[in-house]
Scaffold this active site. Structure first.
Site, short mmCIF file in Angstrom:
data_model
loop_
_atom_site.label_atom_id
_atom_site.label_comp_id
_atom_site.label_asym_id
_atom_site.label_seq_id
_atom_site.Cartn_x
_atom_site.Cartn_y
_atom_site.Cartn_z
CB THR A 13 -0.92 0.00 1.25
OG1 THR A 13 -1.66 -1.21 1.24
CG2 THR A 13 -1.87 1.19 1.24
CE LYS A 203 -0.30 5.03 13.81
NZ LYS A 203 -1.69 4.96 13.32
N1 LIG Z 1 -1.19 1.39 5.01
C1 LIG Z 1 -1.15 2.58 5.61
O1 LIG Z 1 -2.02 3.45 5.41
C2 LIG Z 1 -0.03 2.90 6.57
C3 LIG Z 1 -0.05 4.16 7.23
C4 LIG Z 1 1.02 4.48 8.08
C5 LIG Z 1 2.04 3.57 8.28
N2 LIG Z 1 2.00 2.34 7.64
C6 LIG Z 1 3.13 1.43 7.87
O2 LIG Z 1 3.82 1.24 6.64
C7 LIG Z 1 4.35 -0.07 6.59
C8 LIG Z 1 3.86 -0.76 5.31
O3 LIG Z 1 2.43 -0.86 5.39
P1 LIG Z 1 1.56 -1.26 4.11
O4 LIG Z 1 0.15 -0.96 4.47
O5 LIG Z 1 2.13 -0.67 2.87
O6 LIG Z 1 1.78 -2.86 4.10
P2 LIG Z 1 1.47 -3.86 2.92
O7 LIG Z 1 0.44 -3.30 2.01
O8 LIG Z 1 1.20 -5.18 3.54
O9 LIG Z 1 2.84 -3.93 2.11
C9 LIG Z 1 3.99 -4.59 2.55
C10 LIG Z 1 4.68 -5.20 1.32
O10 LIG Z 1 5.93 -5.76 1.71
C11 LIG Z 1 5.99 -7.11 1.24
N3 LIG Z 1 6.81 -7.87 2.17
C12 LIG Z 1 6.46 -8.32 3.40
N4 LIG Z 1 7.51 -8.94 3.97
C13 LIG Z 1 8.52 -8.91 3.09
C14 LIG Z 1 9.86 -9.39 3.10
N5 LIG Z 1 10.36 -10.05 4.15
N6 LIG Z 1 10.65 -9.17 2.02
C15 LIG Z 1 10.15 -8.51 0.95
N7 LIG Z 1 8.88 -8.01 0.87
C16 LIG Z 1 8.09 -8.21 1.94
C17 LIG Z 1 4.54 -7.56 1.21
O11 LIG Z 1 4.39 -8.67 0.35
P3 LIG Z 1 3.08 -9.64 0.59
O12 LIG Z 1 1.89 -8.79 0.36
O13 LIG Z 1 3.27 -10.70 -0.45
O14 LIG Z 1 3.19 -10.14 1.99
C18 LIG Z 1 3.84 -6.32 0.69
O15 LIG Z 1 3.89 -6.22 -0.71
C19 LIG Z 1 3.94 -0.75 7.90
O16 LIG Z 1 4.98 -0.63 8.84
C20 LIG Z 1 2.72 0.05 8.34
O17 LIG Z 1 2.52 0.03 9.73
C21 LIG Z 1 1.01 2.00 6.80
#
Ligand SMILES: NC(=O)c1ccc[n+]([C@@H]2O[C@H](COP(=O)([O-])OP(=O)(O)OC[C@H]3O[C@@H](n4cnc5c(N)ncnc54)[C@H](OP(=O)(O)O)[C@@H]3O)[C@@H](O)[C@H]2O)c1
Length: 426
Positions: A13, A203
């Site tokens: 995301t 947070k």
């Molecule tokens: N989403 C938000 O609005 C938001 C807001 C503030 C902060 N955050 C923070 O931002 C971070 C990312 O969140 P997100 O929502 O973008 O998560 P996400 O959509 O689950 O994306 C994570 C990506 O990393 C991949 N991944 C996971 N483990 C991996 C590894 N060991 N090696 C390589 N790739 C790997 C995942 O692949 P798979 O899908 O195949 O597992 C997925 O494509 C988190 O720490 C979250 O707390 C998110």
């Protein structure tokens, strides 16, 4: 123009949002930095593909990113703790600057990562870890660095704010609203970290560490979630002139720190009460600047990515000369005991609808030094609902009186208690 390569770990995301902004806003970023900042490599799991990403940039071994001399900045957006810690530590040891949105990692392992960064002279930036697009960390670390912040409290989890707002607007029960939030993409399939308060606690640990310049970790922040809030609590809040919000509350009291997360009654005329839907807001109070409220989207692909890009720009523009310290915990303050905090409470009890019940409950409150601000009772069949609003009292006294009250024969089940926050002292 000098080129600065970015190695992105994770293209989910937020990662895909960072990829989009690095591509679509490349001109703005070079105007801001005087350098060409570009996406050099992306670490993803095998089998990954994304329509917007050149497959030639994807690698499956973090070592390829760390060994690339053109990559100066590693952006960790895989989430989770173990692999993210390993990757960030290795990147910092390799002398790469690190930007992350990972609040759990910083709240649990920040001290270790700051040490590694200090040793290698790298930057570690984490603006997107708190309140999404809202630049609250930059405000606390830089803009307000010379001001004494006394209280940081706010709505730092969009999912729970969406659920609380929808429960207030519709009167629908928690389970129904949560299901709808999941259908609309405002809640994860597994919302545990959000609804339990753990996300907000991480947070608040970060915000407290920066605002009070003293280390607070996730383990120092007790958290309560929203799963126990009922439509009846929402209705009572409305009738008393409050809304219920999941709040993170960090206070500096007599040079000691107290940080917690809990659902709270907030007066309808408080600025936080009007923060609806999935929005976030952080309210800062200070003897130096009075009050500041920062408000905006707390999550989402592009909003969160914009905070990540802001950190990348900060690193690029300060890496060569000036330096904003990674770790600003240069004090070592003690924690203020939770039992000694003074709070006002809403209390809801189920009691047997018989004469004399109030005569058993109110003396206990009096004996424990807790006074009642208002009381409401409604009977149905042979049970009655009793709602009390309490004047501010030491939490230990409130807990002791409620334990005694819960043990009375006329009281059915456990009392529901919700703190009241955001009222001006009377
Ligand atoms: N989403 C938000 O609005 C938001 C807001 C503030 C902060 N955050 C923070 O931002 C971070 C990312 O969140 P997100 O929502 O973008 O998560 P996400 O959509 O689950 O994306 C994570 C990506 O990393 C991949 N991944 C996971 N483990 C991996 C590894 N060991 N090696 C390589 N790739 C790997 C995942 O692949 P798979 O899908 O195949 O597992 C997925 O494509 C988190 O720490 C979250 O707390 C998110």
């Amino acid at each position: 123009m000098e080129r600065v390569g970015v190695g992105l770990l994770g293209y989910g995301t937020v990662g895909s949002g960072v990829g989009t902004l690095l591509r679509d806003c490349a001109d703005d970023i070079s105007l801001a930095t005087g350098k060409q900042v570009y996406l050099a490599k992306v670490l993803e799991l095998p089998g990954f593909s994304h329509p917007d990403l050149d497959a030639g940039l994807v690698v499956h071994d973090v070592g390829e990113i760390l060994a690339d001399p053109e990559i100066q900045i590693v952006v960790e957006l895989i989430g989770g703790v173990d692999a993210a810690l390993e990757f960030e530590r290795a990147a910092l040891q390799a002398g790469k600057h690190v930007v992350t949105a990972n609040k759990q990692l910083i709240a649990q392992h920040g001290a270790e990562l700051f040490d590694v960064a200090e040793q290698s002279g790298a930057h570690l930036r984490f603006e997107a870890s708190c309140a999404g697009a809202i630049p609250v960390i930059k405000a606390l670390r830089e803009s307000l660095a010379a001001a004494q912040v006394d209280t940081i409290f706010g709505i730092v989890n969009g999912t729970t704010n969406y659920v609380m707002s929808a429960m207030s607007d519709t009167g629908a029960p928690y389970d129904e609203v949560l299901k709808k939030a999941q259908e609309l993409g405002f809640a994860e399939a597994d919302p545990t970290e959000d609804v339990s308060g753990k996300d907000a606690a991480a947070k608040m640990a970060i915000l407290s560490s920066i605002g009070f310049h003293s280390r607070t970790t996730l383990a120092d922040v007790p958290y309560e979630g929203i799963t126990g809030i009922t439509a009846a609590d929402i209705a009572h809040a409305t009738s008393y002139g409050y809304v219920i919000k999941l709040l993170g509350v960090a206070k500096l009291i007599d040079e000691r720190v107290n940080v917690r997360v809990y659902p709270a009654f907030v007066p309808m005329d408080h600025p936080l009460a009007s923060v609806g839907g999935a929005y976030n807001a952080v309210f800062l109070e200070s003897r130096h600047f009075d009050k500041i409220m920062l408000y905006g989207p707390g999550a989402g692909s592009i909003p969160t990515a914009s905070a990540v890009i802001g950190d990348i720009i900060g690193v690029v523009t300060t890496a060569a000369g000036g330096f904003v310290r990674n770790c600003t915990c240069y004090r070592d303050l003690a924690f203020f005991p939770h039992a000694d905090m003074v709070s006002s409470f809403y209390v809801r009890l189920q009691v047997t609808d018989k004469p004399g019940v109030l005569g058993q409950i109110t003396p206990i409150l009096g004996e424990e030094g807790v006074s009642v601000r208002s009381m409401w009772q409604s009977g149905r069949d042979d049970t009655a609902e009793l709602v009390l609003l309490l004047h501010p009292a030491r939490e230990a006294a409130v807990t002791a009186s409620l334990e005694r009250i819960a043990a009375l024969e006329c009281v059915q089940g456990e009392p529901t208690t919700i703190r009241v926050e955001g009222e001006e002292p009377r």
